[in-house]
Design an enzyme around this catalytic site. Sequence first.
Site, PDB file in Angstrom:
ATOM      1  N   LYS A  54     112.369  25.073   6.811  1.00 64.34           N
ATOM      2  CA  LYS A  54     112.620  25.183   5.367  1.00 64.34           C
ATOM      3  C   LYS A  54     111.295  25.135   4.607  1.00 64.34           C
ATOM      4  O   LYS A  54     111.068  25.922   3.687  1.00 64.34           O
ATOM      5  CB  LYS A  54     113.544  24.046   4.903  1.00 64.34           C
ATOM      6  N   GLN A  98     118.499  16.139   3.837  1.00 68.59           N
ATOM      7  CA  GLN A  98     118.945  16.637   5.145  1.00 68.59           C
ATOM      8  C   GLN A  98     119.983  15.697   5.746  1.00 68.59           C
ATOM      9  O   GLN A  98     119.762  14.484   5.829  1.00 68.59           O
ATOM     10  CB  GLN A  98     117.710  16.764   6.070  1.00 68.59           C
ATOM     11  N   ASP A 121     122.115  22.501  -2.168  1.00 67.15           N
ATOM     12  CA  ASP A 121     123.000  22.514  -1.001  1.00 67.15           C
ATOM     13  C   ASP A 121     124.448  22.758  -1.437  1.00 67.15           C
ATOM     14  O   ASP A 121     125.323  22.989  -0.599  1.00 67.15           O
ATOM     15  CB  ASP A 121     122.928  21.144  -0.299  1.00 67.15           C
TER      16      ASP A 121
END
Length: 293
Positions: A54, A98, A121
Amino acid sequence: MPARIIDGKAVAADLRGKVTDAVQRLARDHGLVPGLAVVLVGSNPASEVYVANKTKTTLGSGMRSFDHRLPETTSAAELLALVQRLNADPAVHGILVQLPLPAQIDAQEVIASIDPAKDVDGLHPINSGRLAAGLPALAPCTPLGCVILAKTVHPSLKGVDAVVIGRSALVGKPLAQLLLAEDATVTIAHSKSRDLPALCRRADLVFAAVGRAEMVGKSWIKPGATVIDVGINRLSGPDGKSRIVGDVAFAEVSEVAGAITPVPGGVGPMTIACLLANTLRAACMSAGLPPEI
Ligand code: NAP
C-alpha cells in the site's frame, strides 16, 4: 470456447494511471496532495506485506503516505488516540487501520472512531448505512474492484442476474449494495442457503467471496456467465509447496464460463487501486471538489 480471462492486473494498472493523472491535476490546479495514513498494529506477516504494498503504491501515485507502526502490546486507548490525531490532521485524507487487530483491541470501536469522511476502507457504520440507503458513500475497496471488473464484461449491469456468495461486512454485503445501485438483480447467498449450485446456475454474474478453496465447480455455472473470484486460499501441493487458489475451481469453470477472473491476478490487484481511488475521492470531498475520477 474457453472463458475470456479478466486481467485484474491490467485493469488495476489502468485505474492507478487515472488516479496518478488526477493527483497531478489536483496538485497543479488546487495545491492539494492527497494523503493516506496506514496504521499497522503488531507484526502479522501477511499484514506487513499488504502495508508495504500500500505504501509503495500510494507513493507511486504521487500521494503522501503516512505509515504508523505500533507494537503488538498497544492498548485500545493508544490506538484510538492516534486515530483522533489522524482525524484532525488536514494532510491526511484517508485513514486505514489494517485488520486484524490484536485481541485486546475491539476492531469495531476503532473503525467507528475514524472520521467517516476519511474512512477509505468504507467500513464505518455511517458509510455502510449510506451505501445501503443509496446515498454517496466511501465503499469498501474489494467490492468496488469486483464491480469494475464485472463492468469490463457487462458495461451496463442493469437487469443482470447476479449471485453474491458470502455476506461479510467487508465483501459480500457491500458488493450486493453496489450491484443494486447499478440496477442488477441481486441474490445474496451464504452458508445457510439451500441448493447453492442451483442458485448460481441462474446467474449471469457469480461473485464468490467465501474463503473455501475451489468450492464453485463447473456444474454451478450457466454457460457464458461471468465469474468473479474474490477468494484467497492457500493450498499445499504434493511437493510440499503452497499455492494460492480462489473459491472457484478455475480450470473446470473456465470451460463453461464466458469470462472469469484468475487467482492471483484478478480481484487482488484491484483492492489497492480502489484504495487509492477512495483516497483521491476523500481528498476531493475535503476540498469541496467533485470526484476527479
Ligand atoms: P468471511 O468474513 O469469512 O465471510 C465468508 C462468507 O462466506 C460468509 O458470509 C459465510 O456465510 C459464507 N460461506 C462460508 N461457507 C460457505 C458455504 N459452504 N456456502 C456458502 N457460503 C459460505 O470472508 P470475507 O472476508 O468475506 O472473505 C471471503 C474471501 O475473500 C476469503 O477467501 C478472503 O481471503 C478473500 N478476500 C480477498 C480480498 C482481495 O483483495 N482479493 C479481500 C478480502 C477478502 P455465513 O455468513 O453464513 O457464515
